[in-house]
Enzyme design. Structure first.
Site, PDB file in Angstrom:
ATOM      1  N   ASN A   6       0.863  -1.182   0.000  1.00 45.35           N
ATOM      2  CA  ASN A   6       0.000   0.000   0.000  1.00 45.35           C
ATOM      3  C   ASN A   6       0.899   1.230   0.000  1.00 45.35           C
ATOM      4  O   ASN A   6       1.520   1.549   1.011  1.00 45.35           O
ATOM      5  CB  ASN A   6      -0.883  -0.026   1.256  1.00 45.35           C
ATOM      6  CG  ASN A   6      -1.716   1.233   1.414  1.00 45.35           C
ATOM      7  OD1 ASN A   6      -1.778   2.062   0.509  1.00 45.35           O
ATOM      8  ND2 ASN A   6      -2.340   1.381   2.577  1.00 45.35           N
ATOM      9  N   LYS A   8       0.060   4.290  -0.271  1.00 48.20           N
ATOM     10  CA  LYS A   8      -0.601   5.469   0.324  1.00 48.20           C
ATOM     11  C   LYS A   8      -0.396   6.698  -0.564  1.00 48.20           C
ATOM     12  O   LYS A   8      -0.315   6.581  -1.772  1.00 48.20           O
ATOM     13  CB  LYS A   8      -0.110   5.685   1.751  1.00 48.20           C
ATOM     14  CG  LYS A   8      -0.201   4.413   2.594  1.00 48.20           C
ATOM     15  CD  LYS A   8      -0.025   4.673   4.048  1.00 48.20           C
ATOM     16  CE  LYS A   8      -0.044   3.352   4.806  1.00 48.20           C
ATOM     17  NZ  LYS A   8      -0.060   3.509   6.225  1.00 48.20           N
ATOM     18  N   HIS A  92      -9.506   0.960   4.850  1.00 43.92           N
ATOM     19  CA  HIS A  92      -8.241   1.126   5.566  1.00 43.92           C
ATOM     20  C   HIS A  92      -8.485   2.029   6.771  1.00 43.92           C
ATOM     21  O   HIS A  92      -9.304   2.945   6.706  1.00 43.92           O
ATOM     22  CB  HIS A  92      -7.194   1.741   4.626  1.00 43.92           C
ATOM     23  CG  HIS A  92      -5.821   1.730   5.211  1.00 43.92           C
ATOM     24  ND1 HIS A  92      -5.414   2.665   6.127  1.00 43.92           N
ATOM     25  CD2 HIS A  92      -4.783   0.882   5.030  1.00 43.92           C
ATOM     26  CE1 HIS A  92      -4.166   2.381   6.490  1.00 43.92           C
ATOM     27  NE2 HIS A  92      -3.762   1.309   5.830  1.00 43.92           N
ATOM     28  N   GLU A  94      -6.978   4.441   7.886  1.00 46.86           N
ATOM     29  CA  GLU A  94      -6.825   5.877   7.589  1.00 46.86           C
ATOM     30  C   GLU A  94      -8.075   6.414   6.901  1.00 46.86           C
ATOM     31  O   GLU A  94      -8.437   7.580   7.090  1.00 46.86           O
ATOM     32  CB  GLU A  94      -5.562   6.092   6.736  1.00 46.86           C
ATOM     33  CG  GLU A  94      -4.308   5.896   7.580  1.00 46.86           C
ATOM     34  CD  GLU A  94      -3.103   5.383   6.820  1.00 46.86           C
ATOM     35  OE1 GLU A  94      -3.093   5.447   5.579  1.00 46.86           O
ATOM     36  OE2 GLU A  94      -2.155   4.898   7.479  1.00 46.86           O
ATOM     37  N   GLU A 164      -5.424  -5.081  10.583  1.00 39.39           N
ATOM     38  CA  GLU A 164      -4.425  -4.046  10.792  1.00 39.39           C
ATOM     39  C   GLU A 164      -4.741  -3.290  12.085  1.00 39.39           C
ATOM     40  O   GLU A 164      -5.518  -2.334  12.065  1.00 39.39           O
ATOM     41  CB  GLU A 164      -4.433  -3.060   9.623  1.00 39.39           C
ATOM     42  CG  GLU A 164      -4.135  -3.692   8.283  1.00 39.39           C
ATOM     43  CD  GLU A 164      -3.531  -2.675   7.326  1.00 39.39           C
ATOM     44  OE1 GLU A 164      -2.446  -2.947   6.821  1.00 39.39           O
ATOM     45  OE2 GLU A 164      -4.133  -1.609   7.126  1.00 39.39           O
ATOM     46  N   GLY A 170       2.312   2.157  10.797  1.00 41.99           N
ATOM     47  CA  GLY A 170       3.222   3.284  10.617  1.00 41.99           C
ATOM     48  C   GLY A 170       3.889   3.733  11.911  1.00 41.99           C
ATOM     49  O   GLY A 170       4.493   4.802  11.969  1.00 41.99           O
ATOM     50  N   SER A 210       3.398  -2.267  10.382  1.00 42.48           N
ATOM     51  CA  SER A 210       4.846  -2.267  10.566  1.00 42.48           C
ATOM     52  C   SER A 210       5.498  -3.611  10.240  1.00 42.48           C
ATOM     53  O   SER A 210       6.431  -4.029  10.933  1.00 42.48           O
ATOM     54  CB  SER A 210       5.203  -1.810  11.992  1.00 42.48           C
ATOM     55  OG  SER A 210       4.706  -0.501  12.218  1.00 42.48           O
ATOM     56  N   GLY A 231       2.846  -1.264   4.322  1.00 38.85           N
ATOM     57  CA  GLY A 231       2.862   0.167   4.058  1.00 38.85           C
ATOM     58  C   GLY A 231       4.276   0.645   3.780  1.00 38.85           C
ATOM     59  O   GLY A 231       4.804   0.502   2.676  1.00 38.85           O
ATOM     60  N   GLY A 232       4.915   1.187   4.803  1.00 40.13           N
ATOM     61  CA  GLY A 232       6.234   1.817   4.654  1.00 40.13           C
ATOM     62  C   GLY A 232       7.258   0.961   3.919  1.00 40.13           C
ATOM     63  O   GLY A 232       7.967   1.447   3.026  1.00 40.13           O
TER      64      GLY A 232
HETATM   65  C1  PEP Z   1      -0.823   0.042   6.109  1.00 40.02           C
HETATM   66  O1  PEP Z   1      -1.055   1.216   6.105  1.00 40.02           O
HETATM   67  O2  PEP Z   1      -1.604  -0.726   5.508  1.00 40.02           O
HETATM   68  C2  PEP Z   1       0.352  -0.430   6.838  1.00 40.02           C
HETATM   69  C3  PEP Z   1       0.356  -1.650   7.239  1.00 40.02           C
HETATM   70  O3  PEP Z   1       1.366   0.481   7.049  1.00 40.02           O
HETATM   71  P1  PEP Z   1       2.803   0.178   7.731  1.00 40.02           P
HETATM   72  O4  PEP Z   1       3.312  -1.116   7.143  1.00 40.02           O
HETATM   73  O5  PEP Z   1       3.650   1.342   7.351  1.00 40.02           O
HETATM   74  O6  PEP Z   1       2.564   0.066   9.187  1.00 40.02           O
END
Ligand code: PEP
Length: 253
Positions: A6, A8, A92, A94, A164, A170, A210, A231-232
């Site tokens: 993802n 973002k 999600h 967010e 999640e 994040g 994460s 994500g990251g």
């Molecule tokens: C996400 O936003 O779906 C996510 C899992 O982000 P991160 O891996 O950065 O925690």
């Protein structure tokens, strides 16, 4: 196993092209793992073209619940299909937190995705205060039941769930493998109740929060963890490829 990145609201078109090319090169062919990248809307068309010849699939990060019309700034399921999307992330945290998306809206979006043969990746997860109050199972159960209202599937591959925990997204703070497996087992039993034994077991339940190359293996080793929503770490081709490799090893074990 499914590993989905993802991106973002990151990467303009040149950067998205570069990362896609690097991801294609770094990942190569996988045997047991489906891989997807979910770039911002404006990058979808170009990234789809770069994925040509690879098995990496394209996903979007959101979509509108209606077919078309006067909804300024929105993107429809048909538009996503027309640029090659296979998946769409829905609900999600967010989107829930910053854009007021409710379970009811997410269910309408999921139904719409299915109407256009897009596979919804439906996200659920508790906030920190809910976990601290030991309410995570009830919260996630309500999200699963309500976000999947009106969804019927003919095979487990038509739907993906992503657990999640909001406190792990994040933040660098990952849920422990035990916490993840406990919640995934709970979600699995709900999916079996809603869709029957065969499909309930076949639906991929991803963990997100994460996930990094250093912790992916121990998470993917758990029996109800069918991959990750990343994500990251998906913004770096080598890190993402290393996570995909962990999924491959876990599936082969
Ligand atoms: C996400 O936003 O779906 C996510 C899992 O982000 P991160 O891996 O950065 O925690």
């Amino acid at each position: 196993m499914l590993v989905a990145g993802n991106w973002k609201m990151n990467l303009d078109l040149p950067a998205a092209r570069q990362l896609t090319a690097n991801v294609v090169t770094s990942i190569g062919k996988t045997v047991h793992t489906k891989v997807a990248i979910c770039p911002p809307f404006v990058d979808l068309d170009a990234t789809f073209n770069l994925l040509h010849g690879s098995e990496i699939r394209l996903g979007a990060q959101n979509m509108h619940e209606l077919d078309s019309g006067a909804y300024t700034g929105e993107i429809s399921a048909a538009m996503l299909k027309s640029v090659g999307c296979h998946y769409v992330i829905l609900g999600h945290s967010e989107r829930r937190e910053y854009f007021g998306e409710t379970n009811e809206l997410i269910a309408r979006k999921a139904q719409q995705a299915q109407k256009y043969r897009l596979i919804p990746i439906v996200c659920v997860g508790e906030m920190l205060a809910q976990r601290d109050g030991d309410r995570q199972n009830a919260v996630v159960e309500e999200q699963v039941r309500q976000s999947l209202q009106g969804i019927s599937i003919a095979s487990g591959s038509e739907l993906v769930l992503a657990y999640e925990p909001v406190w792990a997204i994040g933040t660098g703070r990952t849920a422990s493998p035990d916490q993840v497996e406990e919640m995934h087992t709970h979600i699995r039993s709900l999916l079996i109740e809603l869709f029957g034994q065969k499909m309930g077991y076949a639906i991929d339940i991803l963990y997100g929060g994460s996930v990094k190359s250093s912790n992916a293996s121990e998470l993917f080793a758990r029996s109800n963890v069918d991959g990750g929503l990343i994500g990251g770490a998906a913004l770096n081709a080598e890190d993402f490829a290393s996570i995909v490799k962990s999924a491959e090893s876990a599936a082969a074990a």
